[in-house]
Design an enzyme around this catalytic site. Sequence first.
Site: not given
Length: 451
Positions: A268, A319
Amino acid sequence: MTVIHAENALLPNGIARDVRVLLSGGHIDSVEMGVAAQPGDERHRFLLPAIPNLHSHAFQRAMAGLAETRGPGDDSFWSWRAVMYRFALSMEPDHVEAVAAQLYMEMLEAGFCRVGEFHYLHHDKDGTAYANPAEMAERIAAASAEAGIALTLLPVFYAHSGFGGSAPIEGQRRFINDLDRYASLMERSAKIVARLPGGILGVAPHSLRAVTPQELAAIQPLAQDGPIHIHIAEQVKEVEDCIAWSGARPVEWLLDCAPVDGRWCLIHATHMTEAETRRVAESGAVAGLCPVTEANLGDGVFSAPLFLQSGGRFGVGSDSNILISLSEELRLLEYSQRLARHSRNVIAPPGGSTGLALLQRALEGGAQALGSTCGIEPGKPADLMTLDISEVPWLSAEHLLDHFVFASGVGIDTVWVRGRKQAEHGRHIRRDQISARFRAAMSDLLARDTG
């Protein structure tokens, strides 16, 4: 031995015409350009390397679409996490294996060849260790073998609920290890990965919230030469809490206090200052971007232009696995940059194709992050895919990759992993049996959740 002839192929130096690729022993043996097809060659219109998926939580595929009802107040990452914990606490090992196999099958159909499984669902539902501490890792490996996807297994070290060593909360009980149990898990995981063709093992300190500085330092040697992945700076609250704990922002603290280099993947890395962005790029670490999940959770927008200008590398991952689509991950990454900057074709170099730039960067960064190699050249693993362009036969080769990322009509046709064909005509070769087991697992899970 397999020989593929492609009218067009994406090679390390760009798109080439009339390319003949010989596959042998799971690797690319030779690549010829400007040659005609020979009898017995498998013929395709457009050949390119399949792409690594650098960040996955396989069990979360079971809750795709089930956390989209607004609560009584404002929803956020933290309210979504409560739903995720509830699902995590309900799953048996058989559920996890069935869900992971379905997920990995879908990844292959989408053009992914290798998955970085950020694996933290370790223990039984009451938090006690299984008789085999690597039971769940065994199930992940079995699912990857059944689907045929290459696996970089990243067992997660998770010990605390917040910065400074806060005690874990009840919903985290299946994730938690101490250093001794984690070392045992890594030892067993090494044996599991050694049985998988092309298997790779790394370590994954979950986040600076979940490990102390001492624990972070202690687990890094367990990676040996493998990759090191960590969630970092995903949420504004995470940044604020880190400053309250240490006086520094998460990425700032990590760069100051850990030996971050090209083996690291910062997942991220959404909320960074300009100085942090430049420092991550200069460190050689990969930014692990998950655009679909980051949009779904309302995380924020990664600062791609500055990162790339500073020499940074990125890869993409799915994810939370709410949607498995290579083209959507890349498209949303570019579109988020356009929306934030009121501009177009942000990630492409001047005069360059945006689709090509996105694919090349995701390929190179993803391979680095997962400890693998990539590309259509001799000696590289035969991880390949072809595009189905039957609906847009008028497009030139130069426009096909942009069409794949940004428009409809171009899909994934065939996918090979280490020279083995895993999908053909857009469909996984074992789809029926894998999906049947997944449907049974989901029916059981949802019955438990509502019962």
